[in-house]
Design a protein around this motif. Structure first.
Motif, PDB file in Angstrom:
ATOM      1  N   MET A  74      55.105 -64.746   8.142  1.00  0.00           N
ATOM      2  CA  MET A  74      56.349 -64.535   7.403  1.00  0.00           C
ATOM      3  C   MET A  74      56.341 -63.153   6.781  1.00  0.00           C
ATOM      4  SD  MET A  74      56.866 -68.219   5.432  1.00  0.00           S
ATOM      5  CE  MET A  74      58.520 -67.777   4.853  1.00  0.00           C
ATOM      6  N   ASP A  75      57.547 -62.612   6.531  1.00  0.00           N
ATOM      7  CA  ASP A  75      57.619 -61.321   5.853  1.00  0.00           C
ATOM      8  C   ASP A  75      57.757 -61.466   4.346  1.00  0.00           C
ATOM      9  OD1 ASP A  75      60.876 -61.103   7.250  1.00  0.00           O
ATOM     10  OD2 ASP A  75      60.458 -61.527   5.158  1.00  0.00           O
ATOM     11  N   SER A  76      57.654 -62.698   3.849  1.00  0.00           N
ATOM     12  CA  SER A  76      57.675 -62.936   2.404  1.00  0.00           C
ATOM     13  C   SER A  76      56.255 -62.913   1.868  1.00  0.00           C
ATOM     14  CB  SER A  76      58.326 -64.287   2.089  1.00  0.00           C
ATOM     15  OG  SER A  76      58.124 -64.609   0.720  1.00  0.00           O
ATOM     16  N   LYS A  77      55.896 -61.840   1.175  1.00  0.00           N
ATOM     17  CA  LYS A  77      54.563 -61.759   0.583  1.00  0.00           C
ATOM     18  C   LYS A  77      54.375 -62.864  -0.456  1.00  0.00           C
ATOM     19  CE  LYS A  77      52.779 -57.743   0.055  1.00  0.00           C
ATOM     20  NZ  LYS A  77      51.560 -57.843   0.882  1.00  0.00           N
ATOM     21  N   GLN A  82      51.158 -67.166  -2.114  1.00  0.00           N
ATOM     22  CA  GLN A  82      51.091 -68.430  -2.858  1.00  0.00           C
ATOM     23  C   GLN A  82      50.534 -69.555  -2.004  1.00  0.00           C
ATOM     24  OE1 GLN A  82      55.095 -68.946  -4.427  1.00  0.00           O
ATOM     25  NE2 GLN A  82      54.582 -67.851  -6.299  1.00  0.00           N
ATOM     26  N   MET A  83      50.974 -69.667  -0.765  1.00  0.00           N
ATOM     27  CA  MET A  83      50.482 -70.748   0.090  1.00  0.00           C
ATOM     28  C   MET A  83      49.030 -70.515   0.519  1.00  0.00           C
ATOM     29  SD  MET A  83      52.782 -73.030   0.137  1.00  0.00           S
ATOM     30  CE  MET A  83      52.005 -74.100   1.365  1.00  0.00           C
ATOM     31  N   SER A  84      48.572 -69.270   0.474  1.00  0.00           N
ATOM     32  CA  SER A  84      47.169 -68.974   0.775  1.00  0.00           C
ATOM     33  C   SER A  84      46.271 -69.212  -0.436  1.00  0.00           C
ATOM     34  CB  SER A  84      47.020 -67.521   1.242  1.00  0.00           C
ATOM     35  OG  SER A  84      47.743 -67.300   2.438  1.00  0.00           O
ATOM     36  N   GLY A  85      46.887 -69.495  -1.587  1.00  0.00           N
ATOM     37  CA  GLY A  85      46.120 -69.794  -2.786  1.00  0.00           C
ATOM     38  C   GLY A  85      45.706 -68.589  -3.597  1.00  0.00           C
ATOM     39  N   ARG A  86      46.210 -67.412  -3.242  1.00  0.00           N
ATOM     40  CA  ARG A  86      45.814 -66.204  -3.971  1.00  0.00           C
ATOM     41  C   ARG A  86      46.733 -65.909  -5.159  1.00  0.00           C
ATOM     42  NH1 ARG A  86      44.680 -64.834   1.504  1.00  0.00           N
ATOM     43  NH2 ARG A  86      46.790 -63.989   1.812  1.00  0.00           N
ATOM     44  N   GLU A 113      49.841 -65.467   7.357  1.00  0.00           N
ATOM     45  CA  GLU A 113      49.737 -64.022   7.554  1.00  0.00           C
ATOM     46  C   GLU A 113      51.060 -63.361   7.189  1.00  0.00           C
ATOM     47  OE1 GLU A 113      49.361 -62.893  11.609  1.00  0.00           O
ATOM     48  OE2 GLU A 113      48.926 -60.792  11.181  1.00  0.00           O
ATOM     49  N   TRP A 114      50.977 -62.273   6.405  1.00  0.00           N
ATOM     50  CA  TRP A 114      52.172 -61.478   6.125  1.00  0.00           C
ATOM     51  C   TRP A 114      52.425 -60.526   7.284  1.00  0.00           C
ATOM     52  CZ3 TRP A 114      53.034 -56.213   5.788  1.00  0.00           C
ATOM     53  CH2 TRP A 114      54.282 -55.826   5.272  1.00  0.00           C
ATOM     54  N   PRO A 166      49.141 -55.926   5.848  1.00  0.00           N
ATOM     55  CA  PRO A 166      49.834 -55.442   4.660  1.00  0.00           C
ATOM     56  C   PRO A 166      49.003 -54.389   3.953  1.00  0.00           C
ATOM     57  CG  PRO A 166      48.890 -57.612   4.260  1.00  0.00           C
ATOM     58  CD  PRO A 166      48.719 -57.316   5.718  1.00  0.00           C
ATOM     59  N   SER A 167      49.678 -53.381   3.441  1.00  0.00           N
ATOM     60  CA  SER A 167      48.983 -52.359   2.666  1.00  0.00           C
ATOM     61  C   SER A 167      48.954 -52.766   1.206  1.00  0.00           C
ATOM     62  CB  SER A 167      49.682 -51.016   2.848  1.00  0.00           C
ATOM     63  OG  SER A 167      51.040 -51.117   2.507  1.00  0.00           O
ATOM     64  N   VAL A 168      48.325 -51.947   0.385  1.00  0.00           N
ATOM     65  CA  VAL A 168      48.124 -52.294  -1.008  1.00  0.00           C
ATOM     66  C   VAL A 168      49.146 -51.566  -1.866  1.00  0.00           C
ATOM     67  CG1 VAL A 168      46.493 -52.181  -2.919  1.00  0.00           C
ATOM     68  CG2 VAL A 168      45.681 -52.685  -0.605  1.00  0.00           C
ATOM     69  N   GLY A 169      49.624 -52.246  -2.932  1.00  0.00           N
ATOM     70  CA  GLY A 169      50.527 -51.612  -3.886  1.00  0.00           C
ATOM     71  C   GLY A 169      51.901 -51.346  -3.308  1.00  0.00           C
TER      72      GLY A 169
END
Length: 384
Positions: A74-77, A82-86, A113-114, A166-169
């Motif tokens: 999905m493209d929803s981070k 949230q579903m990955s538990g992070r 996966e994003w 996905p990149s950071v920030g």
């Protein structure tokens, strides 16, 4: 064991607004699209629509083969994290949807996966078909394409397609379009500010002091030089409305008052200093410091209740000012809470931030629910 790929998306035209979702189930080995689902949802938020798309995709995959493993893209981070538990799921509307999605398959059989938006075009297309159909007057039932087996070759996705990590920030949101940017201005000093007295929404509602008015003028001059503010929104309390009026006059803008931006109500503690409260009510103070769920005595508002109010106000303003830069003139707790929520920091972080009178902070909010803190407690405009 068969492996499926679920691609899902949801959207709303307005947030909340007319919404819909789209999802498809793909055989990971062959790239064949096995099922599609799309539905108009009425008026809901973008995040609710995304979760509904996820749930529909998982249910469609289970219908094809309940013994399969599933990899969701999905493209929803927000949904992926949230579903990955992070990331914690805090919004009341999302918790039951996330719980339903987690129960569709046994634990460990679904991974997430994003992916960038351009790699999720077919799910996005299905969601837009649902929203378009509703806009054209069709009933929600007419927009469903659930469990429909694909028959066209162009519907297939090549097996093993690489997904961009996905990149950071802020880089992770570079393709999301212009964010809603909140420039957060704490009001100028009042007579209570230098005395460090509790001054919330239930007290005497003091006006600015002469020092506070000078601070507001300095903030206004800085913001006028930058020239980026497109709207001004203020808490309803006197000190914020006065600060906002000084800035808005310099910027030639009107002021919109938003009740949700008011300060926490400190109940019977209004007007007291921390030291006075420690001497008079040490047990009450210790309980308040130990838990965000504890409210100040005498009908005060807990930090948990404040956070719920601020989050709802944030979502409302993000929808109203999508893609724009807006100045929010508010108070210590609302600003710290917006920063805390953007960082997904624990409640106790409120006690670990310095926020000076007339200071500037800033947060940018992107279309996928991600946020980027860009500034905190800038007081450079107040220096001689």
């Amino acid at each position: 064991m068969r492996e499926f790929i679920v691609e899902a998306d949801g959207g709303s035209r307005g947030n909340p607004g007319p919404a819909g979702y789209g999802a498809l189930v793909i055989d990971a080995a062959t790239g064949e699209t096995l099922a599609e689902a799309a539905e108009h949802l009425g008026t809901v938020t973008n995040n609710v629509a995304e979760y509904r798309g996820l749930l529909a995709g998982l249910l469609a995959a289970r219908e094809v083969d309940p013994a399969a493993s599933v990899h969701v893209r999905m493209d929803s981070k927000l949904v992926v994290e949230q579903m990955s538990g992070r990331w914690k799921i805090k919004h009341a509307d999302l918790k039951p949807l996330a719980a339903q999605a987690a129960r569709v398959f046994p634990p460990g059989r679904v991974t997430y996966e994003w992916i960038p938006r351009e790699q999720n075009k077919r799910a996005d297309r299905l969601a837009n078909v649902a929203m378009d159909a509703a806009a054209g007057g069709k009933a929600a039932a007419d927009t469903r394409a659930a469990r429909a087996v694909a028959t066209t070759p162009e519907a297939a996705v090549p097996a093993g397609r690489e997904a961009t990590a996905p990149s950071v920030g802020w880089g992770a949101t570079a393709d999301m379009g212009a964010p809603a940017t909140f420039v957060l201005l704490r009001h100028g000093e009042t007579p209570l500010t230098p005395q460090k007295r509790f001054s919330g929404s239930g007290g005497t509602d003091p006006s600015l002091s002469d020092v506070g008015r000078d601070q507001a003028e300095r903030a206004a001059a800085l913001l006028a030089r930058r020239g980026t503010i497109q709207a001004v929104v203020s808490s309803p309390l006197a000190r914020t409305r006065e600060t906002a009026a000084i800035v808005a006059t310099r910027l030639n803008l009107d002021v919109t008052v938003e009740d949700g931006l008011r300060e926490t109500d400190f109940g019977a503690w209004e007007g007291l200093t921390f030291a006075e409260l420690r001497d008079r009510h040490p047990d009450d103070l210790n309980a308040w410091l130990a838990s965000p769920d504890v409210a100040p005595t005498g009908g005060g508002e807990s930090f948990t209740a404040t956070a719920t109010r601020i989050a709802a106000t944030r979502d409302k303003l993000i929808a109203a000012y999508a893609g724009r830069t807006v100045l929010l003139v508010t108070h210590v707790t609302p600003i710290k809470t917006l920063i805390r929520l953007a960082l997904n920091a624990p409640p106790e972080s409120l006690f670990r931030m310095e926020l000076s009178a007339a200071s500037l902070s800033a947060v940018a909010y992107y279309a996928d629910g991600n946020a980027s803190v860009r500034l905190l407690n800038d007081t450079s405009h107040l220096r001689p």
